[in-house]
Design a protein around this motif. Sequence first.
Motif, PDB file in Angstrom:
ATOM      1  N   VAL A  57       0.854  -1.187   0.000  1.00 15.38           N
ATOM      2  CA  VAL A  57       0.000   0.000   0.000  1.00 15.38           C
ATOM      3  C   VAL A  57       0.892   1.240   0.000  1.00 15.38           C
ATOM      4  O   VAL A  57       2.087   1.149   0.287  1.00 15.38           O
ATOM      5  CB  VAL A  57      -0.992  -0.014   1.193  1.00 15.38           C
ATOM      6  N   LEU A 104       0.028   6.530   5.316  1.00 15.71           N
ATOM      7  CA  LEU A 104      -0.590   6.378   3.998  1.00 15.71           C
ATOM      8  C   LEU A 104      -0.625   7.732   3.293  1.00 15.71           C
ATOM      9  O   LEU A 104      -0.974   8.753   3.905  1.00 15.71           O
ATOM     10  CB  LEU A 104      -2.019   5.863   4.135  1.00 15.71           C
ATOM     11  N   CYS A 129       0.109   7.457  -5.512  1.00 13.53           N
ATOM     12  CA  CYS A 129       0.029   6.298  -4.615  1.00 13.53           C
ATOM     13  C   CYS A 129       0.562   5.043  -5.304  1.00 13.53           C
ATOM     14  O   CYS A 129       1.290   4.251  -4.685  1.00 13.53           O
ATOM     15  CB  CYS A 129      -1.413   6.081  -4.163  1.00 13.53           C
ATOM     16  N   CYS A 158       3.609   2.659  -4.084  1.00  9.40           N
ATOM     17  CA  CYS A 158       3.456   1.207  -3.927  1.00  9.40           C
ATOM     18  C   CYS A 158       4.592   0.463  -4.634  1.00  9.40           C
ATOM     19  O   CYS A 158       5.135  -0.505  -4.109  1.00  9.40           O
ATOM     20  CB  CYS A 158       2.119   0.738  -4.482  1.00  9.40           C
ATOM     21  N   ALA A 166      -6.635   2.162   2.058  1.00  7.91           N
ATOM     22  CA  ALA A 166      -5.701   2.594   1.015  1.00  7.91           C
ATOM     23  C   ALA A 166      -6.439   2.657  -0.320  1.00  7.91           C
ATOM     24  O   ALA A 166      -7.288   1.818  -0.606  1.00  7.91           O
ATOM     25  CB  ALA A 166      -4.530   1.618   0.912  1.00  7.91           C
ATOM     26  N   GLU A 180      -3.333  -0.753  -4.000  1.00 11.47           N
ATOM     27  CA  GLU A 180      -2.453  -1.806  -3.487  1.00 11.47           C
ATOM     28  C   GLU A 180      -1.857  -2.521  -4.688  1.00 11.47           C
ATOM     29  O   GLU A 180      -2.559  -2.787  -5.669  1.00 11.47           O
ATOM     30  CB  GLU A 180      -3.232  -2.793  -2.624  1.00 11.47           C
TER      31      GLU A 180
END
Length: 170
Positions: A57, A64, A82, A86, A158, A161
């Motif tokens: 994540v 996060l 994001c 990851c 999240a 992923e």
Amino acid sequence: MVGSQTNPDMQRPSGRSNSVTERLTDLGLTLPQAVRPSHLFVPALTVDGLVTTSGQVPVKNGVLLAQGMVGLDVDLATAQDCARQCVLNGLAAIREEAGDLERVAAVTKLLVFVATGPGFTEQSAVADAASGLLLELFGDSAVHVRSAIGVVALPRQAPVEIELAATIRP
């Protein structure tokens, strides 16, 4: 590549640094320490020269980068950021497992889960950010297969992923 054609847009640009570590530096990126899972599994596992990561994540410095559903709480650009984080976390797990990213012979698979709101259909655009970073770092060795899947929820809320798989040189 045996059995497939290489997309010309996926070629590593000439004039690039030779090592993955140098390319990370050139891009202003730092590989984090591998995130230790809090459950009964490992961050990465190698079997017969193939290293596979657990789901990663977008955690950076223990936090996060975003939470929520893409298309509702999280915009596309943030979801792409994001996805790149990851990948960095996945590469950190691979580095810890393999000892050195220079041992990566090929990135073979990228599995991207995107927590999405109703009507959001740009999961591939989120995944493109992850694929693009891998191609910048590994060039032709990162031409991979990929799935981008929209889901209702992910751990810790999240928005993204990612799992990676790569072959490792002895």
